[in-house]
Scaffold this motif. Structure first.
Motif, mmCIF file in Angstrom:
data_model
loop_
_atom_site.group_PDB
_atom_site.id
_atom_site.type_symbol
_atom_site.label_atom_id
_atom_site.label_comp_id
_atom_site.label_asym_id
_atom_site.label_seq_id
_atom_site.Cartn_x
_atom_site.Cartn_y
_atom_site.Cartn_z
ATOM 1 N N VAL A 52 0.805 -1.218 0.000
ATOM 2 C CA VAL A 52 0.000 0.000 0.000
ATOM 3 C C VAL A 52 0.841 1.271 0.000
ATOM 4 O O VAL A 52 0.380 2.339 -0.429
ATOM 5 N N GLU A 53 2.091 1.193 0.438
ATOM 6 C CA GLU A 53 2.928 2.394 0.417
ATOM 7 C C GLU A 53 3.549 2.649 -0.959
ATOM 8 O O GLU A 53 4.160 3.693 -1.180
ATOM 9 N N ASP A 54 3.377 1.690 -1.878
ATOM 10 C CA ASP A 54 3.856 1.866 -3.251
ATOM 11 C C ASP A 54 2.713 2.360 -4.144
ATOM 12 O O ASP A 54 1.547 2.247 -3.787
ATOM 13 N N PRO A 55 3.030 2.909 -5.320
ATOM 14 C CA PRO A 55 1.958 3.311 -6.244
ATOM 15 C C PRO A 55 1.075 2.128 -6.614
ATOM 16 O O PRO A 55 1.532 0.991 -6.687
ATOM 17 N N LEU A 56 -0.201 2.397 -6.847
ATOM 18 C CA LEU A 56 -1.140 1.365 -7.272
ATOM 19 C C LEU A 56 -0.753 0.870 -8.660
ATOM 20 O O LEU A 56 -0.557 1.665 -9.573
ATOM 21 N N MET A 57 -0.634 -0.454 -8.814
ATOM 22 C CA MET A 57 -0.152 -1.029 -10.078
ATOM 23 C C MET A 57 -1.216 -1.835 -10.825
ATOM 24 O O MET A 57 -0.947 -2.358 -11.906
ATOM 25 N N PHE A 58 -2.404 -1.942 -10.277
ATOM 26 C CA PHE A 58 -3.457 -2.710 -10.935
ATOM 27 C C PHE A 58 -4.223 -1.796 -11.890
ATOM 28 O O PHE A 58 -4.937 -0.880 -11.465
ATOM 29 N N GLU A 59 -4.066 -2.041 -13.201
ATOM 30 C CA GLU A 59 -4.651 -1.161 -14.220
ATOM 31 C C GLU A 59 -6.158 -1.003 -14.054
ATOM 32 O O GLU A 59 -6.713 0.083 -14.235
ATOM 33 N N GLU A 60 -6.824 -2.075 -13.706
ATOM 34 C CA GLU A 60 -8.283 -2.029 -13.559
ATOM 35 C C GLU A 60 -8.689 -1.019 -12.501
ATOM 36 O O GLU A 60 -9.612 -0.217 -12.694
ATOM 37 N N LYS B 77 0.740 12.313 1.070
ATOM 38 C CA LYS B 77 1.173 10.923 1.008
ATOM 39 C C LYS B 77 2.615 10.837 1.496
ATOM 40 O O LYS B 77 3.412 11.741 1.285
ATOM 41 N N GLY B 78 2.939 9.741 2.149
ATOM 42 C CA GLY B 78 4.292 9.539 2.642
ATOM 43 C C GLY B 78 4.543 10.112 4.017
ATOM 44 O O GLY B 78 5.566 9.801 4.637
ATOM 45 N N GLU B 79 3.616 10.933 4.544
ATOM 46 C CA GLU B 79 3.779 11.485 5.887
ATOM 47 C C GLU B 79 3.213 10.527 6.929
ATOM 48 O O GLU B 79 2.316 9.722 6.636
ATOM 49 N N PHE B 80 3.713 10.629 8.134
ATOM 50 C CA PHE B 80 3.225 9.780 9.220
ATOM 51 C C PHE B 80 1.772 10.095 9.529
ATOM 52 O O PHE B 80 1.381 11.253 9.668
ATOM 53 N N PHE B 81 0.954 9.053 9.627
ATOM 54 C CA PHE B 81 -0.453 9.207 10.011
ATOM 55 C C PHE B 81 -0.645 8.684 11.428
ATOM 56 O O PHE B 81 -0.249 7.561 11.755
ATOM 57 N N GLY B 82 -1.247 9.506 12.266
ATOM 58 C CA GLY B 82 -1.582 9.107 13.627
ATOM 59 C C GLY B 82 -3.087 9.151 13.822
ATOM 60 O O GLY B 82 -3.697 10.212 13.699
ATOM 61 N N ALA B 83 -3.693 8.028 14.128
ATOM 62 C CA ALA B 83 -5.141 7.983 14.321
ATOM 63 C C ALA B 83 -5.576 8.861 15.477
ATOM 64 O O ALA B 83 -6.737 9.272 15.556
ATOM 65 N N LEU B 84 -4.635 9.165 16.403
ATOM 66 C CA LEU B 84 -4.964 9.979 17.566
ATOM 67 C C LEU B 84 -4.341 11.370 17.484
ATOM 68 O O LEU B 84 -4.142 12.028 18.505
ATOM 69 N N VAL B 85 -4.042 11.815 16.277
ATOM 70 C CA VAL B 85 -3.675 13.210 16.028
ATOM 71 C C VAL B 85 -4.947 13.919 15.580
ATOM 72 O O VAL B 85 -5.601 13.470 14.627
ATOM 73 N N LYS B 86 -5.312 15.010 16.228
ATOM 74 C CA LYS B 86 -6.614 15.638 15.994
ATOM 75 C C LYS B 86 -6.840 15.985 14.528
ATOM 76 O O LYS B 86 -7.899 15.691 13.957
#
Length: 772
Positions: A45-53, A90-99
């Motif tokens: 998931v951290e790589d570009p999507l490669m499925f053409e569909e 994209k590429g930045e840290f995501f925190g579910a508990l960051v407001k």
């Protein structure tokens, strides 16, 4: 998933002894298409999507409000943020508990959840996979799949398979991302290293010592078993305790034919640096199953979801959540005792935190996680305003409990000295959407985690910190220290409830005469975790279909136990149904002193419960640890599931909806603490209470593949979680014929000793006979 319902909680209070026979459903074509989409959209998931569909479908986002069941404030704000370029990059840290992160993730979740049809959902998911921050995408999509009724039965990869970076140390992640499966150039380098260092000959000094142990690491026992390079191909099988169930299936053999597996040994961070004495417990606190359990509990009962809308109030969400916290602390305390440690350290607002923590994790963008030095002072280095807010929340609830009532902003008066007030206390402590006064109490939980992670109110780009995501916070010893504040409030509430009287606990006609417990044995075995999402290689497509022909696996030692059994002898005067509860707790503290029951009640973990139809006279019941319906064995891996789905899509396999253990069951292997070689003393408590419920358990969900979150019929009865240990104990009234204590010992067997002691006769060959 087991054919009996896995109850998905550390509390065994909701399990059933037996469930009615129900035929397991087989996936149809529509289900398989949905399952295939989810597996592919999560791939690397951290790589570009490669499925053409999915790339074609994801070019446009559905903003037409008529395509959604509702269109709320959070969805509006998410779309505005995207148009203004204000979404978390994209590429930045995501925190579910960051407001700031939470608000955006909430909006994205609503776009997924409220989509009127599958086509709209797929378009939104594919678009978000391309345009939205990876961590936020996984968080929102996982929530939607778990809670959207139409998706019941769909399987997601485990969170440690989606983001191995949250669970394995940076050394392993770096090596995995550098791995080239076609060029084994490291082979010669490692061969030389271990010939020069591991196998030094000291025969001139001693006839019996041939191994260089000055810089010995735990992982080096792999080398004694024939793993003489870090990366290697193995044609045997995935290592896990329940592998035989699949290996005997010819369809599994067909699905995995030609499938390549690459392994790398990996250890807990304790073997890299011994940060302080708490590091000794890293085999437990860093266990993947232990951390994943907490993650999925907080996904099932996400604090910001409305209880009535999602049915969470039917499951007593607040009470259930705080009881899980109490059980997690109790289980952690048991593990501390087996290592010679005492009580979980207390948290004081103006005192330094003695034990620091270095997670040695690295986020997928290459930034390492923040660490806390020993004797860290949160008060000095934090945001004073936020600190005062958090402290005020605790002060306010303590004062409310002392006064016995709370008056909400709209004038409602709540009596906090009644047993039914537990739902208000639980909701407050979780800081969830159902809390009794949103003006004062909503989101304090989120702010507390932000404070300890050094994140300000409006911060968007933040440094990775284990306290900002549910899947990483249990690694930190401070988690258990801080969460004791939560259970202290809970115990304070329970203090004002009168202890159960003998008549409350007495079950007329039921007497537990004896319970025999087989020997309790723990050991370390090894398991393979699927970390294929770390593979750094090209993807192959044939006729538009992805060829998933290889897997990358992390091979790790972990705590486990041998199956054990109970033999109950229970007498009943008449034929009647009863609920049997089984608790496990310590007997002595770290100094060998007996812990009084009035204090020790907090340290018991409920490991099982079941309904049993007693006959008049003597009842002999056999119960195995394998029958604990709230636990799960090792789960089938992401790679294997995808192969099964593709085989089923070709019409060559009937894909059963119960093929995988549920996402949120507690690991069976962690039921017992590690123990001692000469036996760690503990005690079981068995208790039988009457069964009398108005509703039919499992009546509104299919227990063969659903956990029933939000159904209201998950629980076997309506007793308080932890009953009868949930209140203060008066020992003069607590002991009744339908309750029974049993002293036991937990024995630890060192299964790796033979490799270090040169007693392994097949030196240089991997030992597949090790305990599983």
């Amino acid at each position: 998933m087991k054919l009996t319902l896995v109850i998905l909680a550390l509390v065994g209070c909701v399990a059933a002894f037996s469930v009615p026979t129900q035929k397991v459903k087989v996936a149809d074509k529509d289900f398989l298409e949905k399952q295939k989409f989810l597996f592919e959209i999560f791939y690397r998931v951290e790589d570009p999507l490669m499925f053409e569909e999915w790339i074609k479908i994801g070019q446009k986002y559905t903003f037409d409000k008529t395509q959604y069941e509702t269109f709320d404030f959070y969805m509006e704000k998410f779309w505005e943020s995207y148009k203004l370029g204000a979404l978390l990059p994209k590429g930045e840290f995501f925190g579910a508990l960051v407001k700031t992160h939470h608000k955006q993730a909430y909006g994205l979740f609503n776009f997924f959840y409220y989509a009127k049809d599958w086509e709209t959902f797929v378009r939104n998911v594919a678009w978000a996979r391309i345009h939205v921050n990876e961590g936020m995408f996984v968080y929102a999509l996982t929530l939607a799949v778990i809670h959207k009724p139409e998706f019941e039965g769909l399987i997601l990869p485990q969170i440690y398979e989606i983001f191995p970076q949250y669970f394995f140390n940076s050394k392993f992640v770096y090596e995995a991302e550098k791995f080239d499966y076609e060029v084994f150039s490291k082979y010669i380098m490692y061969e030389k290293e271990y010939n020069d260092i591991l196998y030094k000959d000291y025969s001139e000094f001693s006839d019996n010592f041939y191994f260089y142990t000055k810089d010995w690491k735990t992982w080096q026992w792999y080398k004694m078993m024939g793993l003489d390079q870090e990366w290697y191909v193995e044609d045997k099988y995935f290592l896990r305790e329940n592998y035989a169930e699949f290996a005997k299936d010819p369809k599994y053999v067909e699905a995995m034919k030609g499938f390549q597996r690459f392994y790398m040994p990996v250890d807990y961070t304790r073997d890299i640096e011994f940060f302080n004495e708490e590091s000794k417990l890293s085999y437990f606190t860093e266990d993947l199953g232990w951390n994943a359990y907490w993650y999925y509990l907080n996904m099932d009962y996400a604090f910001f979801l409305n209880g009535k809308q999602f049915g969470l109030d039917k499951d007593r969400r607040g009470e259930f959540w705080i009881y899980n916290v109490q059980q997690i602390l109790a289980r952690y305390y048991q593990e501390r005792l087996t290592n010679g440690y005492g009580d979980i350290p207390e948290f004081f607002w103006y005192k330094q935190i003695e034990y620091g923590y270095d997670p040695q994790l690295i986020y997928y963008n290459g930034i390492g996680y923040s660490y806390r030095k020993n004797y860290y002072d949160f008060y000095t280095y934090g945001n004073f305003e936020m600190y005062s807010q958090i402290q005020n929340f605790f002060t306010r609830v303590y004062k409310s409990l002392e006064s016995g009532f709370y008056k909400t902003a709209d004038g409602q008066v709540i009596d906090l000295h009644k047993p039914e007030a537990v739902k208000f206390i639980g909701n407050y402590l979780q800081g969830n959407a159902d809390t009794f006064d949103k003006y004062f109490f909503n989101y304090y939980y989120l702010l507390a985690h932000m404070y300890f992670a050094d994140v300000d109110y409006s911060d968007v780009e933040v440094f990775p910190n284990v306290f900002l995501n549910f899947e990483t916070m249990l690694r930190d010893p401070f988690f258990y220290t801080f969460y004791k504040k939560f259970t202290d409030v809970f115990y304070n509430f329970k203090y004002f409830l009168k202890p159960y009287t003998k008549s409350d606990l007495f079950y007329d006609g039921i007497t537990i005469k004896d319970v025999t417990v087989s020997k309790l044995v723990t050991y370390y075995d090894i398991v393979d975790f699927d970390v294929t999402n770390l593979l750094n290689d090209k993807m192959t497509f044939v006729d538009g279909e992805f060829v998933w022909d290889k897997a990358l696996l992390a091979r790790q030692a972990r705590l486990n136990h041998k199956p054990f059994e109970f033999d109950f002898t229970i007498e009943s005067k008449v034929a009647q149904k009863g609920v049997v509860r089984v608790f496990l707790g310590p007997k002595f503290d770290e100094f060998g002193r007996v812990i009084p029951l009035e204090y020790n009640r907090k340290n018991f973990v409920q490991i099982d419960s079941f309904v049993y139809p007693f006959v008049a006279g003597s009842n002999t019941i056999k119960r195995s640890s394998k029958e604990f319906t709230w636990t799960a064995e090792d789960r089938i891996t992401y790679s294997e599931l995808y192969k099964y789905v593709m085989l089923a899509s070709e019409g060559k396999y009937d894909f059963p909806l119960d093929i995988s253990e549920p996402h949120n069951a507690f690991p069976d292997r962690l039921v017992l603490p590690k123990g001692w070689e000469h036996g760690f003393p503990m005690q079981f408590y068995f208790f039988v209470s009457p069964f009398a419920e108005e509703y039919e358990q499992f009546s509104n969900f299919d227990y063969t593949y659903s956990s029933g979150v939000g159904s209201g019929t998950r629980f076997v009865d309506s007793k308080p979680f932890g009953y009868p240990f949930d209140r203060e104990i008066d020992e003069y009234t607590f002991f009744v014929p339908n309750g029974y204590f049993k002293d036991v010992k937990v024995y630890y067997v060192d299964t790796f000793a033979k490799y270090f002691e040169k007693k392994y006769e097949h030196f240089g060959t991997f030992d597949y006979s090790i305990e599983y």
